[in-house]
Every structure is written in C-alpha cells, then in structure tokens.
Design an enzyme around this catalytic site. Structure first.
Site, PDB file in Angstrom:
ATOM      1  N   ARG A 172      39.866 -62.839  -0.958  1.00 49.03           N
ATOM      2  CA  ARG A 172      39.679 -62.731  -2.402  1.00 49.03           C
ATOM      3  C   ARG A 172      40.020 -64.048  -3.108  1.00 49.03           C
ATOM      4  O   ARG A 172      39.592 -64.280  -4.217  1.00 49.03           O
ATOM      5  CB  ARG A 172      40.606 -61.644  -2.969  1.00 49.03           C
ATOM      6  CG  ARG A 172      40.211 -60.231  -2.630  1.00 49.03           C
ATOM      7  CD  ARG A 172      41.293 -59.245  -3.086  1.00 49.03           C
ATOM      8  NE  ARG A 172      41.581 -59.290  -4.509  1.00 49.03           N
ATOM      9  CZ  ARG A 172      40.877 -58.678  -5.452  1.00 49.03           C
ATOM     10  NH1 ARG A 172      39.840 -57.958  -5.114  1.00 49.03           N
ATOM     11  NH2 ARG A 172      41.217 -58.763  -6.719  1.00 49.03           N
ATOM     12  N   ARG A 248      49.303 -48.442  -2.315  1.00 48.62           N
ATOM     13  CA  ARG A 248      50.445 -49.050  -2.979  1.00 48.62           C
ATOM     14  C   ARG A 248      50.402 -48.630  -4.440  1.00 48.62           C
ATOM     15  O   ARG A 248      49.324 -48.470  -5.029  1.00 48.62           O
ATOM     16  CB  ARG A 248      50.375 -50.586  -2.915  1.00 48.62           C
ATOM     17  CG  ARG A 248      50.354 -51.131  -1.519  1.00 48.62           C
ATOM     18  CD  ARG A 248      51.625 -50.898  -0.762  1.00 48.62           C
ATOM     19  NE  ARG A 248      52.731 -51.697  -1.267  1.00 48.62           N
ATOM     20  CZ  ARG A 248      53.975 -51.598  -0.805  1.00 48.62           C
ATOM     21  NH1 ARG A 248      54.276 -50.706   0.153  1.00 48.62           N
ATOM     22  NH2 ARG A 248      54.938 -52.361  -1.292  1.00 48.62           N
ATOM     23  N   ARG A 278      54.945 -60.435  -9.828  1.00 51.86           N
ATOM     24  CA  ARG A 278      54.431 -61.297 -10.890  1.00 51.86           C
ATOM     25  C   ARG A 278      54.920 -60.782 -12.235  1.00 51.86           C
ATOM     26  O   ARG A 278      55.380 -59.646 -12.344  1.00 51.86           O
ATOM     27  CB  ARG A 278      52.904 -61.373 -10.856  1.00 51.86           C
ATOM     28  CG  ARG A 278      52.188 -60.051 -10.946  1.00 51.86           C
ATOM     29  CD  ARG A 278      50.664 -60.240 -10.790  1.00 51.86           C
ATOM     30  NE  ARG A 278      49.996 -58.945 -10.792  1.00 51.86           N
ATOM     31  CZ  ARG A 278      48.700 -58.767 -10.584  1.00 51.86           C
ATOM     32  NH1 ARG A 278      47.910 -59.797 -10.342  1.00 51.86           N
ATOM     33  NH2 ARG A 278      48.176 -57.562 -10.604  1.00 51.86           N
ATOM     34  N   GLU A 299      56.319 -56.873 -12.512  1.00 57.38           N
ATOM     35  CA  GLU A 299      55.566 -55.960 -11.640  1.00 57.38           C
ATOM     36  C   GLU A 299      56.243 -55.820 -10.270  1.00 57.38           C
ATOM     37  O   GLU A 299      56.499 -56.827  -9.607  1.00 57.38           O
ATOM     38  CB  GLU A 299      54.169 -56.564 -11.494  1.00 57.38           C
ATOM     39  CG  GLU A 299      53.121 -55.612 -11.071  1.00 57.38           C
ATOM     40  CD  GLU A 299      51.720 -56.227 -11.229  1.00 57.38           C
ATOM     41  OE1 GLU A 299      51.393 -56.754 -12.321  1.00 57.38           O
ATOM     42  OE2 GLU A 299      50.966 -56.194 -10.261  1.00 57.38           O
ATOM     43  N   ASP A 349      37.110 -54.425  -7.796  1.00 54.55           N
ATOM     44  CA  ASP A 349      37.282 -54.988  -9.130  1.00 54.55           C
ATOM     45  C   ASP A 349      36.390 -54.221 -10.113  1.00 54.55           C
ATOM     46  O   ASP A 349      35.430 -53.569  -9.712  1.00 54.55           O
ATOM     47  CB  ASP A 349      36.882 -56.466  -9.133  1.00 54.55           C
ATOM     48  CG  ASP A 349      37.897 -57.331  -8.397  1.00 54.55           C
ATOM     49  OD1 ASP A 349      39.066 -56.926  -8.309  1.00 54.55           O
ATOM     50  OD2 ASP A 349      37.510 -58.410  -7.905  1.00 54.55           O
TER      51      ASP A 349
HETATM   52  N1  UDP Z   1      48.323 -63.451  -2.880  1.00 60.18           N
HETATM   53  C1  UDP Z   1      49.409 -64.183  -2.459  1.00 60.18           C
HETATM   54  N2  UDP Z   1      50.023 -65.012  -3.356  1.00 60.18           N
HETATM   55  C2  UDP Z   1      49.628 -65.125  -4.626  1.00 60.18           C
HETATM   56  C3  UDP Z   1      48.516 -64.371  -5.058  1.00 60.18           C
HETATM   57  C4  UDP Z   1      47.904 -63.530  -4.173  1.00 60.18           C
HETATM   58  O1  UDP Z   1      49.821 -64.099  -1.312  1.00 60.18           O
HETATM   59  O2  UDP Z   1      50.256 -65.885  -5.397  1.00 60.18           O
HETATM   60  C5  UDP Z   1      47.671 -62.533  -1.903  1.00 60.18           C
HETATM   61  C6  UDP Z   1      48.305 -61.151  -1.932  1.00 60.18           C
HETATM   62  O3  UDP Z   1      48.284 -60.608  -0.627  1.00 60.18           O
HETATM   63  C7  UDP Z   1      47.367 -60.398  -2.852  1.00 60.18           C
HETATM   64  C8  UDP Z   1      46.004 -60.983  -2.468  1.00 60.18           C
HETATM   65  O4  UDP Z   1      46.305 -62.363  -2.206  1.00 60.18           O
HETATM   66  O5  UDP Z   1      47.421 -59.003  -2.614  1.00 60.18           O
HETATM   67  C9  UDP Z   1      44.940 -60.837  -3.545  1.00 60.18           C
HETATM   68  O6  UDP Z   1      45.391 -61.421  -4.742  1.00 60.18           O
HETATM   69  P1  UDP Z   1      44.813 -61.040  -6.176  1.00 60.18           P
HETATM   70  O7  UDP Z   1      45.413 -61.981  -7.147  1.00 60.18           O
HETATM   71  O8  UDP Z   1      43.334 -60.935  -6.077  1.00 60.18           O
HETATM   72  O9  UDP Z   1      45.443 -59.579  -6.394  1.00 60.18           O
HETATM   73  P2  UDP Z   1      45.289 -58.526  -7.616  1.00 60.18           P
HETATM   74  O10 UDP Z   1      45.202 -59.318  -8.908  1.00 60.18           O
HETATM   75  O11 UDP Z   1      44.067 -57.714  -7.304  1.00 60.18           O
HETATM   76  O12 UDP Z   1      46.564 -57.751  -7.509  1.00 60.18           O
END
Ligand code: UDP
Length: 383
Positions: A172, A248, A278, A299, A349
């Site tokens: 992603r 989750r 985050r 979060e 998404d």
């Molecule tokens: N991820 C990570 N570090 C970051 C951001 C994302 O390791 O700083 C990894 C993590 O496993 C996450 C995945 O990349 O679940 C997808 O990130 P995304 O930001 O797309 O997640 P969402 O916004 O859908 O929660």
C-alpha cells in the site's frame, strides 16, 4: 416488483441503494448504528465545533474517473493532500519514505540516483520473491529503514510479527526517490466540505429509498425481498457458525486543546516504546475552516472482540481457510449478494468500495435484464 433490502448504510450499501432506486426499484436500507457512513462517519464535535472523523482519518483519493465524478455529485471536494510525518528514534521524518526521509535518516544530501543506488545496497537482494511484510520491506528498503519506520508501527498496528503478515499490506505504501511526500499516488484527492456522513445522507436521499435506522436486518427478513445486498460481516450472516474471522479494532484517546497541537493532520509513531500508532488532529483535515479549539485522537490498535467495531480484516492463513468456508456457504445462499469491506472481508479504501458498489448495481441491472440470478459476490473475496 418486490422490494430490495440493503443491510448497512456505509458507502457500499448507500451507493447500491441509490443506483437501484434511480433504476426504478424500491429499496429499504437497514442500519444498526445510529448514523450512516459506517466507519467513514464524520460529525461536529459539540464542545469545539471541529468536524471529527469519528472512526479515524479518512482521506478520499482515486484515479477512477467514474468514482471521482460520482462522489462529487453529493458534496464539494476541498483540495487536500495527505502529508504524513513520522516520529521515530528521536527524530521527525517525512513519509511515505522519500528522498527527504532517506537524507534525514542517513544525514546525507543524495540526489535521486545516489539515493536509489544507496538503498539498493541496503536492500536484501537474496530475497527474490518476498512472501511476508518483513521480506517485502527487507527486499526493497533494507533493515535500517524497515526497523525505523515499519517494524514497530506494524507490530503495534497488527499485533503480530511482520514476518507473519502478508506482503500486500506494505505494498500500500510507496517508496520514492524524489521529494514527493504526497501519501497517495492517486490522480485525485480531497476531503468533502461537509464530511462523509453528509455525502452518504445525500446519496440516500431519493424517493425510492427508505432508511430504517437504527434497525437490524436479519436472515428471516430476506424472504420479504426480491434481493438482499448485505454489507455486514460475512461470518455474522451465518451466525458465526464456522467461527469468527479476525479483525483489528481501534481505541481512541480523545484530547481537546486550544490552538495547534501537532501542526499536521496525522503523525505516525513508529517506535514500539510509544503505545499509540498515530495521532490525528482533526481540524487539520478541514484547513478551509477556522477553529480555535482542537480535537486530538491518539490511536491504539488491538484485536477485535465480539462486542467491538471491526476495522481491519487480518486475513491470515487461518482466517483465509475460514473465509473459504463462508464463501462456499454464501454461494449456496439464494438472492443475497455480499458487498463491501465486511461482506467480503477485504482491506478496502473508500474509492474501491464505491467503484465496486457501482459495478454491483450494474451487474444487478444486467442480471434482471437477462433474467439471470445475481451472484453472491461481484468480486471474488478469496483473491
Ligand atoms: N506502516 C508502517 N509505518 C508507517 C505507516 C504504515 O509500518 O508509518 C505499515 C503498517 O503495517 C500499516 C500499513 O503500512 O498497516 C499500511 O499503512 P496505511 O497508512 O495505508 O494504513 P491505514 O491508513 O489504512 O491505517
């Protein structure tokens, strides 16, 4: 003509309801929660007036012309580019990993080509076909970048070792050898001026659509309808007869402060020593509004129990085996189509959900025209 039932007033259910109503069907939508839009729900915080993404940050982005034209019928999309920062190992870095991140982390002034050569040397070339999240990261960015930005965050987010997780989760995220820090590579991006719940309310606002809310739809009610579109969890439709699919869920620690708390909509916390993954500061998702007060969400991710709200499908090997059994059951169920993130147990998404909902409505119209049965799935959940 018998009415159509739709379980769930998230994007999937709402878009299908509207599309079928516009084609002359009468549609009943059932939503168990007291609001529409599912986990995209937005509402104004009473204390501060800030528009809050109640289930966490949602930034709309797509390269699909049909989806972009469709969604803009229901609200004005305000310019917004998601630029995420990362707190990691005592510093603040630019995300997704880009030339700035690489130069910051290694204290260098690399050009794009120098950075590319440098990262190629860091990458583990012995991994030819990455089979897990960890292998994918080591193969493309090497250990230092992986351990700084991905390992801790992913362990907190998914509650397991990155070596056990599928490579698809990391796919992603882009890695860029220029200074482009736009989190998404989509052609279009924005946030609706009045929020996502406003959009979904407007989508559902059609004389052919009746919204029942809060109201639960159950299997027995299906016999009164010509067809059912079900966007709830697929395992719940079958009373979890085969067991529960793993998800989750998220908990939010909510803070309210004056002024600017962190200067950015989203900051990721990659170190495992920090308990949250985050922090979202919601007023920065609506930079066109002026808000003195601020609402901040820290979060936290954890395994989803039976009473919790499911967010992310885990889709590990055992979940996939269980899913296979539910898919077989679903295919034997007449007049029900399983839709959306929960109905098909996939990490989707918003733009993908909307695109699939439009395609499902087209498929339904075609099936009716040809007098053929509507399939249980328009997209195979096992792929
Ligand atoms: N991820 C990570 N570090 C970051 C951001 C994302 O390791 O700083 C990894 C993590 O496993 C996450 C995945 O990349 O679940 C997808 O990130 P995304 O930001 O797309 O997640 P969402 O916004 O859908 O929660």
């Amino acid at each position: 003509m018998k009415k159509i039932a739709i379980a769930g007033a998230g994007f999937s259910g709402a878009v299908i309801a509207r599309e079928l109503a516009e084609r002359g069907h009468r549609v009943d939508v059932f939503e168990t929660r007291p609001h529409v839009a599912g986990n995209c729900h937005t509402e104004r915080d009473r204390q501060t007036g800030v528009l809050v993404h109640v289930y966490g940050p949602h930034i709309f982005h797509t390269s699909d012309e049909r989806v972009w034209a469709y969604i803009r019928r229901f609200d004005e999309f305000m310019p917004f580019v998601n630029r995420v920062k990362a707190h990691a190992r005592g510093g603040v870095y630019s995300l997704p990993v880009n030339l700035m991140t690489i130069n910051q982390l290694f204290g260098r002034q690399f050009s794009p080509q120098e950075a590319r050569d440098f990262v190629t040397k860091l990458a583990d070339q012995s991994i030819t076909e990455p089979r897990s999240f960890e292998e994918q990261a080591l193969r493309f960015v090497g250990r230092e970048i992986y351990e700084t930005f991905f390992r801790g965050y992913t362990r907190k987010q998914w509650g397991m070792e990155p070596a056990e997780l599928p490579a698809s989760i990391l796919k992603r995220l882009p890695v860029r050898f220029n200074y482009d820090d736009n989190y998404y590579a989509s052609k279009y991006q924005g946030i609706p001026r009045h929020g996502y719940s406003y959009i979904v309310e407007r989508i559902l606002d059609h004389p052919g659509v009746t919204l029942h809310m809060p109201a639960r739809f159950n299997r027995e009610m299906a016999r009164d309808y010509g067809h059912v579109f079900y966007s709830g969890p697929i395992d719940a439709w079958f009373g979890h007869a085969e067991g529960r699919l793993g998800y989750r869920t998220l908990d939010f620690e909510v803070l309210r402060e004056k002024g600017d708390y962190q200067g950015n909509p989203v900051i990721n916390y990659c170190d495992e020593s920090v308990p949250w993954t985050r922090i979202a500061e919601h007023k920065h998702f609506a930079p066109w509004e002026e808000q003195e007060q601020s609402v901040i969400y820290r979060e936290h991710s954890r395994f989803c129990g039976p009473e919790d709200t499911p967010y992310y499908p885990i889709r590990l090997v055992n979940d996939k085996a269980l899913l296979e059994r539910y898919v077989a059951k679903a295919k034997a169920e007449p007049n029900v189509t399983f839709i959306g993130r929960l109905g098909t147990y996939r990490y989707l998404d918003m733009h993908i959900t909307i695109g699939e909902a439009l395609a499902s409505a087209d498929r339904f119209a075609l099936a009716r025209e040809k007098d053929e049965p509507m399939p249980a799935f328009c997209i195979d959940p096992l792929t």
